[in-house]
Design a protein around this motif. Structure first.
Motif, PDB file in Angstrom:
ATOM      1  N   ASN A   1     -39.527  -1.189   4.082  1.00 13.27           N
ATOM      2  CA  ASN A   1     -39.059  -2.394   3.386  1.00 13.27           C
ATOM      3  C   ASN A   1     -39.416  -3.655   4.157  1.00 13.27           C
ATOM      4  N   THR A   2     -39.247  -3.614   5.476  1.00 13.32           N
ATOM      5  CA  THR A   2     -39.528  -4.793   6.295  1.00 13.32           C
ATOM      6  C   THR A   2     -41.024  -5.101   6.340  1.00 13.32           C
TER       7      THR A   2
ATOM      8  N   TYR B   1     -43.421  -4.298   4.247  1.00 16.28           N
ATOM      9  CA  TYR B   1     -44.004  -4.735   2.979  1.00 16.28           C
ATOM     10  C   TYR B   1     -43.169  -5.808   2.282  1.00 16.28           C
ATOM     11  N   LYS B   2     -42.141  -6.319   2.985  1.00 16.11           N
ATOM     12  CA  LYS B   2     -41.303  -7.398   2.451  1.00 16.11           C
ATOM     13  C   LYS B   2     -40.778  -7.049   1.060  1.00 16.11           C
ATOM     14  N   THR B   3     -40.106  -5.908   1.005  1.00 10.60           N
ATOM     15  CA  THR B   3     -39.565  -5.410  -0.254  1.00 10.60           C
ATOM     16  C   THR B   3     -38.186  -4.806  -0.008  1.00 10.60           C
TER      17      THR B   3
END
Length: 368
Positions: free
Chosen positions: A204-205, A207-209
């Motif tokens: 998540n971090t 890929y900024k998701t």
């Protein structure tokens, strides 16, 4: 990065259930996933630590909840299975055991892990985030390899198969491919759930998701069930089969095993003391787990006994009554292979649809 670290610090990742899981313990939109190894017919530890919790979850399932329970046959081959026909039989028995414990295939998807290729596909993608250092700290691959201290014994490490070393990453993929929010497991799997959350957070971090939720661990309320003859965990692989209580054991077999269960020399009273009285404490823990009551309540109930015969007869009666229906259902399902096939087919189709939808999105996020 800071946002995720803050969420991990202040949000509990482990949820302990007191005696019996209730509807309010799980959100209405939860996705609940768990698997068990195909060791064949279940023993009492499998039942109290996993399958009965799955049954409870089925009982109060709401329409917008998703339940997925499976047989972890890919994990099983990290320890080689040269007898292929026996392995196939163990897989079938595991499915029959899941159903005999009360899991409703109309409410939960029941499948083989190996039938959903997206598990392995996500395993590879997540392995690009997993570090050797983190995996090296895992305990189960060491115990299965009979390694006490991997740091000072590089020769032993060199003999470890890659699949056994990296299977916690596959376990993470098993959970995350369905975007599971809750995972009911025993406390021996808590370390692997932490890795799952770590990999989800890294993804998540990076890929900024917020694609992957950080799944919560639901700890089964029953303490670990031990062998009837030693201080080891109850296991089908135990060379002394008299130490293992199977759901398929008939009442006479159960009575015989309990009579021979190791206790101690104090017969005037029975109390819970895992250090000084491990055998007696294990039997008390079994009764506590089955009756879904506290150790203290069990101690009150057995305070009237002043000899081992009466105490063990009571324990036997509790176990026999609890396992009566699962034993009969297991026998029935093993005689209905077409029904088992239909359950597996349905569950696989439901799980595969979710897995394919998610892997497609994951690969899109990654630019694949």
């Amino acid at each position: 990065m800071l946002r995720h670290k803050i969420s991990r610090r202040f949000t509990s990742t482990v949820q302990k259930i007191d005696y019996k899981i209730q509807a309010q313990d799980v959100p209405k939109n939860a996705t609940i996933f768990s698997m068990i190894q195909p060791t064949g017919k279940f023993h009492l530890g499998n039942y109290l630590g996993a399958a009965r919790v799955w049954r409870d979850l089925c009982a109060f399932k709401q329409d917008d909840q998703k339940l997925l329970f499976g047989v972890a046959d890919l994990h099983a081959i990290t320890v080689p299975k040269p007898n292929v026909e026996e392995f196939r039989q163990l897989r079938i028995e595991a499915i029959a055991s899941i159903l005999s414990c009360g899991v409703d295939p109309l409410k939960a998807s029941v499948m083989y892990q190996s039938s959903i290729p997206q598990h392995s596909q996500l395993h590879w993608l997540l392995s690009t985030f997993a570090t050797m250092g983190y995996l090296n700290r895992m305990t189960q691959w060491k115990s299965k390899s009979n390694i006490r201290d991997a740091v000072i014994d590089p020769a032993s490490i060199g003999k470890v198969k890659l699949g056994l070393f990296s299977y916690p990453v596959l376990q993470a993929a098993d959970i995350l491919i369905y975007k599971a929010t809750h995972v009911p497991v025993g406390d021996d799997q808590s370390q692997h759930l932490e890795l799952t959350r770590d990999l989800a957070e890294q993804f998540n971090t990076f890929y900024k998701t917020d694609f992957f939720p950080l799944p919560k661990t639901i700890l089964a309320p029953t303490k670990k069930i031990l062998s009837l003859t030693s201080d080891k965990k109850m296991s089908k692989s135990d060379t002394n089969q008299g130490s293992v209580l199977y759901l398929s054991d008939d009442p006479e077999i159960i009575a015989k095993k309990i009579r021979r269960a190791v206790t101690d020399s104090i017969s005037t009273h029975f109390n819970y003391d895992p250090v000084e009285r491990p055998g007696v404490s294990n039997l008390i823990n079994i009764v506590s787990g089955i009756q879904r009551t506290s150790i203290e309540n069990v101690e009150k109930d057995i305070s009237k006994f002043d000899n081992f015969k009466d105490f063990k007869s009571y324990v036997t009666e509790v176990i026999v009554e609890e396992l009566r229906e699962p034993r009969l259902l297991f026998e029935r399902y093993m005689q209905e292979p077409d029904y088992l096939d239909s359950v597996i087919t349905r569950g696989t189709e439901e799980a595969a649809e979710m897995a394919q939808r998610n892997i497609k999105e994951i690969m899109n996020i990654m630019g694949l």
